[in-house]
Design a protein around this motif. Sequence first.
Motif, PDB file in Angstrom:
ATOM      1  N   MET A  99       0.785  -0.995   0.086  1.00 15.27           N
ATOM      2  CA  MET A  99       0.047  -0.023  -0.112  1.00 15.27           C
ATOM      3  C   MET A  99       1.011   1.383   0.005  1.00 15.27           C
ATOM      4  SD  MET A  99      -3.152  -1.067   0.054  1.00 15.27           S
ATOM      5  CE  MET A  99      -4.075  -0.153   0.729  1.00 15.27           C
ATOM      6  N   VAL A 100       0.432   2.173  -0.647  1.00 14.42           N
ATOM      7  CA  VAL A 100       1.185   3.511  -0.823  1.00 14.42           C
ATOM      8  C   VAL A 100       0.148   4.653  -0.616  1.00 14.42           C
ATOM      9  CG1 VAL A 100       3.144   2.664  -2.284  1.00 14.42           C
ATOM     10  CG2 VAL A 100       0.875   3.854  -3.300  1.00 14.42           C
ATOM     11  N   ALA A 101       0.605   5.775   0.013  1.00 11.02           N
ATOM     12  CA  ALA A 101      -0.239   6.878   0.218  1.00 11.02           C
ATOM     13  C   ALA A 101      -0.474   7.684  -1.198  1.00 11.02           C
ATOM     14  CB  ALA A 101       0.553   7.886   1.156  1.00 11.02           C
ATOM     15  N   ALA A 102      -1.552   8.170  -1.279  1.00  8.84           N
ATOM     16  CA  ALA A 102      -1.934   8.985  -2.442  1.00  8.84           C
ATOM     17  C   ALA A 102      -3.216   9.837  -2.142  1.00  8.84           C
ATOM     18  CB  ALA A 102      -2.418   7.855  -3.490  1.00  8.84           C
ATOM     19  N   VAL A 103      -3.326  10.715  -3.270  1.00  7.48           N
ATOM     20  CA  VAL A 103      -4.694  11.788  -2.910  1.00  7.48           C
ATOM     21  C   VAL A 103      -5.405  11.414  -4.167  1.00  7.48           C
ATOM     22  CG1 VAL A 103      -5.087  14.107  -2.887  1.00  7.48           C
ATOM     23  CG2 VAL A 103      -2.810  13.542  -1.933  1.00  7.48           C
ATOM     24  N   ARG A 104      -6.668  11.103  -3.612  1.00  2.00           N
ATOM     25  CA  ARG A 104      -7.690  10.695  -4.650  1.00  2.00           C
ATOM     26  C   ARG A 104      -8.985  11.413  -4.691  1.00  2.00           C
ATOM     27  NH1 ARG A 104      -9.108   4.396  -5.470  1.00  2.00           N
ATOM     28  NH2 ARG A 104      -9.634   4.317  -3.185  1.00  2.00           N
ATOM     29  N   VAL A 105      -9.626  11.498  -5.616  1.00  2.00           N
ATOM     30  CA  VAL A 105     -11.022  12.486  -5.778  1.00  2.00           C
ATOM     31  C   VAL A 105     -11.921  11.061  -6.002  1.00  2.00           C
ATOM     32  CG1 VAL A 105     -12.342  14.056  -7.355  1.00  2.00           C
ATOM     33  CG2 VAL A 105      -9.615  14.509  -6.839  1.00  2.00           C
ATOM     34  N   HIS A 106     -13.130  11.395  -4.789  1.00  2.00           N
ATOM     35  CA  HIS A 106     -14.052  10.344  -5.164  1.00  2.00           C
ATOM     36  C   HIS A 106     -15.423  10.949  -5.839  1.00  2.00           C
ATOM     37  CE1 HIS A 106     -12.457   7.008  -2.790  1.00  2.00           C
ATOM     38  NE2 HIS A 106     -11.603   8.016  -2.199  1.00  2.00           N
ATOM     39  N   LYS A 107     -15.659  12.398  -5.225  1.00  2.00           N
ATOM     40  CA  LYS A 107     -16.416  13.233  -6.257  1.00  2.00           C
ATOM     41  C   LYS A 107     -15.807  14.483  -6.594  1.00  2.00           C
ATOM     42  CE  LYS A 107     -18.025  15.136  -1.593  1.00  2.00           C
ATOM     43  NZ  LYS A 107     -19.164  15.423  -0.676  1.00  2.00           N
ATOM     44  N   HIS A 108     -16.350  15.335  -7.394  1.00  2.00           N
ATOM     45  CA  HIS A 108     -16.052  16.538  -8.011  1.00  2.00           C
ATOM     46  C   HIS A 108     -16.407  17.834  -6.939  1.00  2.00           C
ATOM     47  CE1 HIS A 108     -16.311  14.416 -11.995  1.00  2.00           C
ATOM     48  NE2 HIS A 108     -15.091  14.541 -11.598  1.00  2.00           N
ATOM     49  N   GLY A 109     -15.742  18.535  -6.941  1.00  2.00           N
ATOM     50  CA  GLY A 109     -15.791  19.727  -5.943  1.00  2.00           C
ATOM     51  C   GLY A 109     -14.647  20.598  -5.539  1.00  2.00           C
ATOM     52  N   GLY A 110     -14.557  21.157  -4.574  1.00  2.00           N
ATOM     53  CA  GLY A 110     -13.480  22.154  -4.095  1.00  2.00           C
ATOM     54  C   GLY A 110     -12.500  21.401  -3.805  1.00  2.00           C
ATOM     55  N   GLU A 117     -11.734  20.409  -0.633  1.00  2.00           N
ATOM     56  CA  GLU A 117     -11.992  19.452   0.255  1.00  2.00           C
ATOM     57  C   GLU A 117     -12.293  18.074  -0.286  1.00  2.00           C
ATOM     58  OE1 GLU A 117     -15.713  21.083  -1.387  1.00  2.00           O
ATOM     59  OE2 GLU A 117     -13.953  22.060  -0.687  1.00  2.00           O
ATOM     60  N   VAL A 118     -12.427  17.800  -1.482  1.00  2.00           N
ATOM     61  CA  VAL A 118     -12.831  16.731  -2.158  1.00  2.00           C
ATOM     62  C   VAL A 118     -11.281  15.839  -2.318  1.00  2.00           C
ATOM     63  CG1 VAL A 118     -14.853  17.286  -3.300  1.00  2.00           C
ATOM     64  CG2 VAL A 118     -12.617  17.145  -4.648  1.00  2.00           C
ATOM     65  N   LEU A 119     -10.303  16.349  -2.133  1.00  2.00           N
ATOM     66  CA  LEU A 119      -9.008  15.668  -2.159  1.00  2.00           C
ATOM     67  C   LEU A 119      -8.861  14.801  -0.810  1.00  2.00           C
ATOM     68  CD1 LEU A 119      -6.693  18.632  -3.486  1.00  2.00           C
ATOM     69  CD2 LEU A 119      -7.524  16.554  -4.786  1.00  2.00           C
ATOM     70  N   THR A 120      -8.981  13.551  -1.154  1.00  2.00           N
ATOM     71  CA  THR A 120      -8.662  12.473   0.224  1.00  2.00           C
ATOM     72  C   THR A 120      -7.422  12.159   0.277  1.00  2.00           C
ATOM     73  OG1 THR A 120      -9.797  11.016  -0.970  1.00  2.00           O
ATOM     74  CG2 THR A 120     -11.211  12.261   0.273  1.00  2.00           C
ATOM     75  N   PHE A 121      -6.711  12.040   1.415  1.00  2.00           N
ATOM     76  CA  PHE A 121      -5.394  11.283   1.647  1.00  2.00           C
ATOM     77  C   PHE A 121      -5.597   9.903   1.999  1.00  2.00           C
ATOM     78  CE2 PHE A 121      -1.359  10.992   4.099  1.00  2.00           C
ATOM     79  CZ  PHE A 121      -0.654  10.908   3.096  1.00  2.00           C
ATOM     80  N   GLU A 122      -5.181   8.943   1.389  1.00  2.00           N
ATOM     81  CA  GLU A 122      -5.457   7.658   1.694  1.00  2.00           C
ATOM     82  C   GLU A 122      -4.445   6.809   0.934  1.00  2.00           C
ATOM     83  OE1 GLU A 122      -8.759   6.300  -1.426  1.00  2.00           O
ATOM     84  OE2 GLU A 122      -9.390   8.357  -0.655  1.00  2.00           O
ATOM     85  N   ASP A 123      -4.585   5.394   1.594  1.00  2.00           N
ATOM     86  CA  ASP A 123      -3.555   4.265   1.064  1.00  2.00           C
ATOM     87  C   ASP A 123      -4.323   3.637  -0.331  1.00  2.00           C
ATOM     88  OD1 ASP A 123      -1.834   4.766   2.674  1.00  2.00           O
ATOM     89  OD2 ASP A 123      -2.345   3.315   4.335  1.00  2.00           O
TER      90      ASP A 123
END
Length: 325
Positions: free
Chosen positions: A1-12, A14-20
């Motif tokens: 697993m590696v850390a990444a920044v994902r987008v699950h829904k479009h928006g500002g 705040e939609v950038l989520t830090f996850e593995d």
Amino acid sequence: MVAAVRVHKHGGPEVLTFEDIEVAAPGQGQIRIKQYACGVNFIDTYFRIGMYPSPVGLPFVSGNEGAGEVVAVGPGVTDIKVGDRVAYVTALGGYAEERLLPADRAVKIPDNISYEQAAGMMLKGMTAQYLVNRTYKVTKGSTVLMHAAAGGVGQILCQWANHLGATVIGTVGSKEKGEIAKANGCRHVIYYRDEDFPTRVKEITDGKLCDVVYDGIGKTTFPASLDCIRPLGMFASFGSASGQIDAFNINILQTKGSLFATRPTLNNYVAKREDLLATANDLFNVIASGAVKIPINQKYALKDAQQAHRDLESRETTGSSILVP
């Protein structure tokens, strides 16, 4: 697993989520790289808000640019090996500790260029390269107008056009950014919040106007930019920081002096691998010569991608911004 920044829904931001996330072994024609720096660009915000559709749908890993070390190569890859230092610009997947990449989109980095430099310059630097060498070929005696002259592309393009012998006029939003633009080869600075930029261009050029306007702003600078261009000159709209330019009556180009207008994008200019390598090598050479420097003025931890986007969209940044995994 590696850390990444994902987008699950479009928006500002705040939609950038830090996850593995899981990163697979490289497949046919792919490489896997451990990233040491990831570039942050306005195009990342376009994908985040949905202005540009993600080719993989939702969710997706944000980011289009980065640099790192090759840790694995897939079948069919012959010209890149484990341990090579590479950089890239490609669609999505950039904000991550490790990622897969098509090998034919990777460019080897010369020893004199750091990972951070490379991650901060591939998209912006190659954009500046094609704008001044191919979209409109800047030569000694050219007069160019660069909007957002203290921005990421702006600082590089001002240096490059100045190096080629052009008179560079730049628009900026503050005195501080004006000083930055001047330090990067901008001979005349226009403060667009306080001055009417077409009027000032006319004054600066004694009515001769500019050969080309390079505009990454979009909505708020159009159509006024056309009033800055001499007959038969070029309007190059390469970005939409203030929103997209709405459809317009093409006859306006005739009434303003038989102008040329284009909406170029880097992907088309480097679609062929030989063009990608030629563009990147020209960029590396101009940096090695000292004529162009790449200012990395903002660094953020990968987990702080939201703040990086907030700063970028509020015009708080100058030069290049990077995320460090």
